[in-house]
Design a protein around this motif. Structure first.
Motif, mmCIF file in Angstrom:
data_model
loop_
_atom_site.group_PDB
_atom_site.id
_atom_site.type_symbol
_atom_site.label_atom_id
_atom_site.label_comp_id
_atom_site.label_asym_id
_atom_site.label_seq_id
_atom_site.Cartn_x
_atom_site.Cartn_y
_atom_site.Cartn_z
ATOM 1 N N SER A 116 0.746 -1.324 -0.064
ATOM 2 C CA SER A 116 -0.068 -0.022 -0.004
ATOM 3 C C SER A 116 0.787 1.341 0.050
ATOM 4 C CB SER A 116 -0.866 0.121 1.112
ATOM 5 O OG SER A 116 -1.831 -1.201 1.298
ATOM 6 N N GLY A 117 2.018 1.030 -0.667
ATOM 7 C CA GLY A 117 3.029 2.553 -0.705
ATOM 8 C C GLY A 117 3.566 2.660 0.666
ATOM 9 N N ARG A 118 3.425 2.069 1.787
ATOM 10 C CA ARG A 118 3.923 2.279 3.122
ATOM 11 C C ARG A 118 5.075 1.443 3.234
ATOM 12 N NH1 ARG A 118 0.044 4.921 5.644
ATOM 13 N NH2 ARG A 118 -2.012 4.799 4.829
ATOM 14 N N ALA A 119 6.087 1.695 2.273
ATOM 15 C CA ALA A 119 7.619 1.116 2.183
ATOM 16 C C ALA A 119 8.252 1.893 1.346
ATOM 17 C CB ALA A 119 7.456 -0.422 2.371
ATOM 18 N N VAL A 120 9.652 1.669 1.329
ATOM 19 C CA VAL A 120 10.582 2.121 0.357
ATOM 20 C C VAL A 120 11.285 1.060 -0.361
ATOM 21 C CG1 VAL A 120 12.432 3.518 -0.001
ATOM 22 C CG2 VAL A 120 10.661 4.151 1.515
ATOM 23 N N ALA A 121 11.366 0.926 -1.656
ATOM 24 C CA ALA A 121 12.124 0.064 -2.375
ATOM 25 C C ALA A 121 13.500 0.258 -2.232
ATOM 26 C CB ALA A 121 11.917 -0.166 -3.900
ATOM 27 N N ASN A 122 14.493 -0.519 -1.943
ATOM 28 C CA ASN A 122 15.684 -0.514 -1.373
ATOM 29 C C ASN A 122 16.667 -1.452 -2.318
ATOM 30 O OD1 ASN A 122 17.884 0.546 0.168
ATOM 31 N ND2 ASN A 122 17.573 -0.470 2.010
ATOM 32 N N ASP A 123 17.940 -0.829 -2.735
ATOM 33 C CA ASP A 123 18.745 -1.527 -3.363
ATOM 34 C C ASP A 123 19.921 -2.018 -2.255
ATOM 35 O OD1 ASP A 123 17.750 -1.366 -5.677
ATOM 36 O OD2 ASP A 123 18.809 0.520 -6.214
ATOM 37 N N TYR A 133 24.645 3.230 5.041
ATOM 38 C CA TYR A 133 23.722 3.161 4.078
ATOM 39 C C TYR A 133 24.419 4.096 2.932
ATOM 40 C CZ TYR A 133 19.715 4.448 0.986
ATOM 41 O OH TYR A 133 18.937 4.725 -0.057
ATOM 42 N N VAL A 134 24.521 3.867 1.615
ATOM 43 C CA VAL A 134 25.113 4.409 0.473
ATOM 44 C C VAL A 134 23.965 5.257 -0.386
ATOM 45 C CG1 VAL A 134 26.731 4.966 -1.557
ATOM 46 C CG2 VAL A 134 27.163 3.155 0.444
ATOM 47 N N ALA A 135 23.579 6.504 -0.313
ATOM 48 C CA ALA A 135 22.634 7.033 -1.013
ATOM 49 C C ALA A 135 22.665 6.856 -2.264
ATOM 50 C CB ALA A 135 22.587 8.425 -0.763
ATOM 51 N N ASP A 136 23.759 6.988 -3.087
ATOM 52 C CA ASP A 136 23.583 6.893 -4.579
ATOM 53 C C ASP A 136 23.842 5.299 -5.144
ATOM 54 O OD1 ASP A 136 26.104 6.752 -3.865
ATOM 55 O OD2 ASP A 136 27.175 8.267 -4.995
ATOM 56 N N ALA A 137 24.016 4.240 -4.309
ATOM 57 C CA ALA A 137 24.245 2.907 -4.699
ATOM 58 C C ALA A 137 22.994 2.395 -5.334
ATOM 59 C CB ALA A 137 24.414 1.898 -3.448
ATOM 60 N N LYS A 138 22.955 2.061 -6.700
ATOM 61 C CA LYS A 138 21.800 1.525 -7.287
ATOM 62 C C LYS A 138 22.002 -0.102 -7.708
ATOM 63 C CE LYS A 138 19.556 5.373 -6.825
ATOM 64 N NZ LYS A 138 18.125 5.157 -6.284
ATOM 65 N N GLY A 139 21.190 -0.865 -7.478
ATOM 66 C CA GLY A 139 21.288 -2.188 -8.038
ATOM 67 C C GLY A 139 20.421 -2.298 -9.670
ATOM 68 N N PRO A 140 20.547 -3.621 -9.993
ATOM 69 C CA PRO A 140 20.037 -3.922 -11.263
ATOM 70 C C PRO A 140 18.892 -3.577 -11.531
ATOM 71 C CG PRO A 140 21.387 -6.077 -10.446
ATOM 72 C CD PRO A 140 21.301 -4.701 -9.292
ATOM 73 N N ALA A 141 18.144 -3.006 -12.455
ATOM 74 C CA ALA A 141 16.879 -2.617 -12.629
ATOM 75 C C ALA A 141 15.669 -3.747 -12.791
ATOM 76 C CB ALA A 141 16.740 -1.568 -13.856
ATOM 77 N N TYR A 142 14.718 -3.502 -12.648
ATOM 78 C CA TYR A 142 13.776 -4.485 -13.019
ATOM 79 C C TYR A 142 13.533 -4.492 -14.715
ATOM 80 C CZ TYR A 142 8.865 -6.231 -13.920
ATOM 81 O OH TYR A 142 7.667 -7.059 -14.511
ATOM 82 N N ASP A 143 13.906 -5.803 -15.200
ATOM 83 C CA ASP A 143 14.076 -6.042 -16.548
ATOM 84 C C ASP A 143 13.664 -7.424 -16.735
ATOM 85 O OD1 ASP A 143 14.739 -6.144 -19.236
ATOM 86 O OD2 ASP A 143 16.694 -5.023 -18.965
#
Length: 238
Positions: A116-123, A133-143
């Motif tokens: 219900s939108g009450r969380a945050v997707a996290n890499d 926590y590293v603010a600009d760290a990104k994991g593989p995209a949904y693909d």
């Protein structure tokens, strides 16, 4: 501390009493009782009826609680729900299959719909308010297309991969999250067998056995608010 220990009954409650000699001043509450209520509906009913003063409720219960006059408050948690992988055996021993698992799951959509939108997707394994926590760290995209290509390159032929999860006790809506993950994986061609159990059994399997030949859903919430703890911990179990 402001309270002192009175009693503990495993799986029932933990009782504290006011410490009148506390250097910071005695608290206004005489007794604190932390009850073990693993069932989400029971916790909601408890706060609605008044048998519980404070309780954690699930994202999909917020509207019901607010509609019943309950004061609902939210804040960023120090915990993350993650998908653990045994990378030493079976199809998951192939790096390409593990990468396909990541590409297959639409975490943003899962948060929006299931939670219900009450969380945050996290890499990352640590939450944004935890040290490390590293603010600009990104994991593989949904693909999904990339996931299918990786599975084909790995020669994956539909071998069953169990997904173990807790039915109750720790992660809000853990069963719904596991079912959503299984749906995403099956959509790209991964055969998933769901295996639900109580949190105590799952924790025992993760930390005390060597037969976790699968994916498993769990959570990490480091009480020191330091990412060193979960990083070291994950090195041990994965």
């Amino acid at each position: 501390g402001p309270f002192s220990f009175v009693s503990w009954k495993r799986g029932v409650d933990y009782v504290l009493k006011r410490n009148d000699n506390y250097w910071g001043g005695a608290p206004k509450i005489d007794t604190l009782t932390f009850q073990t209520v693993s069932d989400e509906e029971a916790r909601l009913n408890g706060v609605i009826s008044g048998s519980l003063d404070i309780a954690l409720i699930s994202p999909n219960q917020v509207s019901s609680a607010e509609g019943s006059g309950v004061d609902v408050r939210s804040r960023a948690a120090n915990g993350t729900t993650f998908l653990g992988i045994n990378s030493t055996t079976g199809p998951l021993a192939d790096e390409r299959v593990r990468q396909a698992v990541w590409h297959a799951i639409d975490r943003d959509a899962l948060v929006k719909t299931v939670l219900s939108g009450r969380a945050v997707a996290n890499d990352q394994i640590v939450a944004a308010n935890v040290a490390g926590y590293v603010a600009d760290a990104k994991g593989p995209a949904y693909d999904p297309a990339a996931a299918k290509a990786l599975l084909a390159a790995a020669g994956y032929n539909g071998e069953e991969i169990p997904l173990e999860y807790a039915t109750s006790g720790r992660i809000p809506m853990s069963a719904e999250i596991a079912q959503a993950i299984a749906g995403y994986l099956e959509a790209v061609g991964i055969t998933v067998t769901l295996s639900g159990m109580d949190q105590a059994t799952l924790s025992n399997r993760i930390y005390s056995t060597s037969d976790m030949q699968c994916l498993y859903s769990n959570t990490l919430a480091p009480s020191p608010m330091d990412g060193d703890l979960p990083d070291t911990h994950l090195t041990a179990v994965c």
